[in-house]
Design a protein around this motif. Sequence first.
Motif, short mmCIF file in Angstrom:
data_model
loop_
_atom_site.label_atom_id
_atom_site.label_comp_id
_atom_site.label_asym_id
_atom_site.label_seq_id
_atom_site.Cartn_x
_atom_site.Cartn_y
_atom_site.Cartn_z
N GLU A 84 131.38 -37.01 12.15
CA GLU A 84 130.87 -36.30 13.18
C GLU A 84 131.45 -34.87 13.18
N PRO A 85 130.62 -33.63 13.51
CA PRO A 85 131.45 -32.43 13.57
C PRO A 85 132.63 -32.16 14.41
N ALA A 86 132.74 -32.80 15.79
CA ALA A 86 134.14 -32.73 16.52
C ALA A 86 135.12 -33.44 15.71
N HIS A 87 135.01 -34.74 15.18
CA HIS A 87 135.90 -35.32 14.66
C HIS A 87 136.40 -34.79 13.29
N ARG A 88 135.46 -34.28 12.74
CA ARG A 88 135.77 -33.78 11.13
C ARG A 88 136.49 -32.41 11.47
N GLU A 89 136.37 -31.68 12.77
CA GLU A 89 137.18 -30.59 12.94
C GLU A 89 138.51 -30.90 13.18
N ARG A 90 138.61 -32.07 13.90
CA ARG A 90 139.92 -32.36 14.44
C ARG A 90 140.77 -32.86 13.20
N LEU A 91 140.03 -33.50 12.27
CA LEU A 91 140.63 -33.96 11.17
C LEU A 91 140.97 -32.90 10.29
N ARG A 92 140.15 -32.18 10.02
CA ARG A 92 140.37 -30.60 9.33
C ARG A 92 141.68 -30.06 9.81
N GLN A 93 141.80 -29.85 11.01
CA GLN A 93 143.20 -29.36 11.65
C GLN A 93 144.57 -30.24 11.39
N SER A 94 144.14 -31.43 11.45
CA SER A 94 145.33 -32.46 11.38
C SER A 94 145.76 -32.52 9.73
N LEU A 95 145.02 -32.44 8.88
CA LEU A 95 145.17 -32.29 7.47
C LEU A 95 145.77 -31.07 7.05
#
Length: 130
Positions: A84-95
Amino acid sequence: MSQEQNAQDDIWGTGPFDNSEAKELLEDIASGVFDPVHLLPDRSQRHLNADEGQVIVALAALAAADDADLPEGIEPAAVSGLREPAHRERLRQSLEAVLADASVSGLYERWQLSDGQLLEWKAQSWVDLS
């Protein structure tokens, strides 16, 4: 359990699923124990320890993988929340934080201290989550 046994049980490789934390994560997801979205770190977290970093790298690889390329036993529905876009973005930032440097990532620090495998680990850990 002895330290020697602990060391033997600790899987440590440069791939996103080549470590103990990721192996355990895959087992839990495959068994349907929990939603992996719950493992995304809090955005306000300033430092990620090595175990958290291993999980983030594995979650990012799951989120970016095509359905046909998911690890054995992982169904697309089990990781759909990560995509999902919001989780994917949060995951991108964490990575990005995990791969940035040792000041914010215990996992980076561990690879920095390895025998020249830092760049290989970074290359295998990065995925495009845009």
